[in-house]
Write an enzyme that holds these catalytic residues in place. Sequence first.
Site, PDB file in Angstrom:
ATOM      1  N   ARG A   1     -21.903 -44.514  30.961  1.00  0.00           N
ATOM      2  CA  ARG A   1     -21.871 -45.690  30.086  1.00  0.00           C
ATOM      3  C   ARG A   1     -21.367 -45.416  28.682  1.00  0.00           C
ATOM      4  O   ARG A   1     -21.579 -44.331  28.134  1.00  0.00           O
ATOM      5  CB  ARG A   1     -23.274 -46.298  30.015  1.00  0.00           C
ATOM      6  CG  ARG A   1     -23.586 -47.014  31.329  1.00  0.00           C
ATOM      7  CD  ARG A   1     -25.016 -47.372  31.464  1.00  0.00           C
ATOM      8  NE  ARG A   1     -25.207 -48.136  32.698  1.00  0.00           N
ATOM      9  CZ  ARG A   1     -25.427 -47.583  33.890  1.00  0.00           C
ATOM     10  NH1 ARG A   1     -25.483 -46.279  34.043  1.00  0.00           N
ATOM     11  NH2 ARG A   1     -25.579 -48.349  34.959  1.00  0.00           N
TER      12      ARG A   1
ATOM     13  N   HIS B   1     -18.268 -46.327  33.861  1.00  0.00           N
ATOM     14  CA  HIS B   1     -17.252 -45.618  34.652  1.00  0.00           C
ATOM     15  C   HIS B   1     -15.831 -46.058  34.286  1.00  0.00           C
ATOM     16  O   HIS B   1     -14.962 -46.168  35.143  1.00  0.00           O
ATOM     17  CB  HIS B   1     -17.505 -45.780  36.147  1.00  0.00           C
ATOM     18  CG  HIS B   1     -18.815 -45.192  36.608  1.00  0.00           C
ATOM     19  ND1 HIS B   1     -19.356 -44.051  36.073  1.00  0.00           N
ATOM     20  CD2 HIS B   1     -19.696 -45.594  37.578  1.00  0.00           C
ATOM     21  CE1 HIS B   1     -20.507 -43.769  36.687  1.00  0.00           C
ATOM     22  NE2 HIS B   1     -20.740 -44.694  37.587  1.00  0.00           N
TER      23      HIS B   1
ATOM     24  N   HIS C   1     -18.413 -38.723  42.129  1.00  0.00           N
ATOM     25  CA  HIS C   1     -19.534 -39.615  42.391  1.00  0.00           C
ATOM     26  C   HIS C   1     -19.978 -39.592  43.854  1.00  0.00           C
ATOM     27  O   HIS C   1     -20.416 -40.611  44.402  1.00  0.00           O
ATOM     28  CB  HIS C   1     -19.147 -41.027  41.965  1.00  0.00           C
ATOM     29  CG  HIS C   1     -20.286 -41.867  41.488  1.00  0.00           C
ATOM     30  ND1 HIS C   1     -21.257 -42.337  42.341  1.00  0.00           N
ATOM     31  CD2 HIS C   1     -20.616 -42.305  40.266  1.00  0.00           C
ATOM     32  CE1 HIS C   1     -22.125 -43.046  41.638  1.00  0.00           C
ATOM     33  NE2 HIS C   1     -21.772 -43.033  40.383  1.00  0.00           N
TER      34      HIS C   1
ATOM     35  N   ASP D   1     -31.984 -42.572  37.459  1.00  0.00           N
ATOM     36  CA  ASP D   1     -30.598 -42.872  37.088  1.00  0.00           C
ATOM     37  C   ASP D   1     -30.446 -42.338  35.663  1.00  0.00           C
ATOM     38  O   ASP D   1     -30.226 -43.087  34.723  1.00  0.00           O
ATOM     39  CB  ASP D   1     -30.354 -44.388  37.167  1.00  0.00           C
ATOM     40  CG  ASP D   1     -28.879 -44.743  37.081  1.00  0.00           C
ATOM     41  OD1 ASP D   1     -28.056 -43.830  36.930  1.00  0.00           O
ATOM     42  OD2 ASP D   1     -28.556 -45.953  37.149  1.00  0.00           O
TER      43      ASP D   1
ATOM     44  N   GLU E   1     -24.054 -35.960  39.309  1.00  0.00           N
ATOM     45  CA  GLU E   1     -22.774 -36.146  38.617  1.00  0.00           C
ATOM     46  C   GLU E   1     -22.746 -35.271  37.376  1.00  0.00           C
ATOM     47  O   GLU E   1     -23.439 -35.540  36.408  1.00  0.00           O
ATOM     48  CB  GLU E   1     -22.618 -37.607  38.199  1.00  0.00           C
ATOM     49  CG  GLU E   1     -22.798 -38.610  39.305  1.00  0.00           C
ATOM     50  CD  GLU E   1     -23.159 -39.991  38.743  1.00  0.00           C
ATOM     51  OE1 GLU E   1     -22.558 -40.434  37.749  1.00  0.00           O
ATOM     52  OE2 GLU E   1     -24.059 -40.621  39.299  1.00  0.00           O
TER      53      GLU E   1
HETATM   54  C1  BGC Z   1     -24.774 -45.026  37.483  1.00  0.00           C
HETATM   55  C2  BGC Z   1     -25.568 -46.125  38.147  1.00  0.00           C
HETATM   56  C3  BGC Z   1     -24.634 -47.014  38.904  1.00  0.00           C
HETATM   57  C4  BGC Z   1     -23.856 -46.175  39.888  1.00  0.00           C
HETATM   58  C5  BGC Z   1     -22.835 -46.952  40.661  1.00  0.00           C
HETATM   59  C6  BGC Z   1     -24.087 -44.247  38.560  1.00  0.00           C
HETATM   60  O1  BGC Z   1     -23.336 -43.207  38.010  1.00  0.00           O
HETATM   61  O2  BGC Z   1     -25.581 -44.172  36.691  1.00  0.00           O
HETATM   62  O3  BGC Z   1     -26.287 -46.864  37.189  1.00  0.00           O
HETATM   63  O4  BGC Z   1     -25.324 -48.030  39.573  1.00  0.00           O
HETATM   64  O5  BGC Z   1     -23.206 -45.134  39.213  1.00  0.00           O
HETATM   65  O6  BGC Z   1     -21.948 -47.595  39.818  1.00  0.00           O
END
Ligand code: BGC
Length: 347
Positions: free
Chosen positions: A79, A104, A175, A248, A312
């Site tokens: 983010r 992302h 991811h 998360d 990640e």
């Molecule tokens: C994020 C999550 C998100 C997911 C899919 C992850 O890297 O931290 O909050 O829902 O990606 O977009």
Amino acid sequence: MDKQHFGATEKGMEVSKYTIENTKGMQAVVTDFGAAVVDLLVPDRDGNMVDVSLGYDNVESYNKETTYFGATVGPYANRISDAKIEIDGTVYKLDENDNENNLHSGFSTWAKQVWKVKEHTANKIVFTYQAGHLEQGFPGNITCDVTYEITENNELAISYYAVSDQKTTLNMTNHTYFNLNGCVSGDVLGQELMIKASNYTPVKSSKAIPTGEKAPVEGTPFDFRVAKPIGRDIHADNKQLIYGNGYDHNFVIDKETDGMEKVAEAYAPESGIVMDVWTDCIGIQLYTGNFIEGQIGKNGHKHVKHEGFCLETQYFPNSINEPNFVRPITEANVPYETKTVYAFGTK
Ligand code: BGC
């Protein structure tokens, strides 16, 4: 060296799948759509091959879903607050694709682009992508190579190399959602995880922007320094877990050097599969598939919540805007290079 037709984008661009493998049978199938891992076959303790990576059967799902199964995320993973960055006094506006924030990189993230194949051998593939200046709002004409290699030690090694013609920010990751009992085996809550991190970066709210603190994991559900089942504390009455709908969160790796170090280990008692994560990055996001619910994956399988976990490797979320964090700045014409290895074995 295998290449197969996978489908086409909405605009009619051809999308392919490619196989890479070692001589021991470990195999990855990757696609040029998002330079993503589709299948990852590793041996369990009885020698049977298990596909440990969640994926989709078709390009439409990769395009439509926001799960980022297997994808290469760039230029900036995770983010960015207010979907805005400032570099040398210039403000760059990004897509607001996650509330008022950026996640992302935006709607046209590199995870949704068709990459070119630069090199493909039996055990290695190099994808390349060229982003134009201000593509998704990010400065610089950026050329990026992502290399996947399956080594003879049953490792999936991922190398990132990018060069920009202007000062910019790069914070790339992969991811992949792992399920060490197989991608259609139910939730991962019984699988064990160790993360070498004494601190993590708590978030302000369910919008998941870090507060800027590095908080000790000691005495919290975020303590993974000694391996424990992922689900052991996931339902604890903890504000951070409520914000995240599970884990998360980014962990501050207890780094001892600038180079590659083992930072995490996961283990599935049923299959016996162990996965070690090695990286030169300083942060690692644990995401326990909290928003997976009902997506139709490979072979028509309907995924359940927590059916995979992501580790990640990256800079800390929002580190481009957060003065307490190391700022991911890439100078013009100076290569950005990072590496992460997912190493498989059994016990
Ligand atoms: C994020 C999550 C998100 C997911 C899919 C992850 O890297 O931290 O909050 O829902 O990606 O977009």
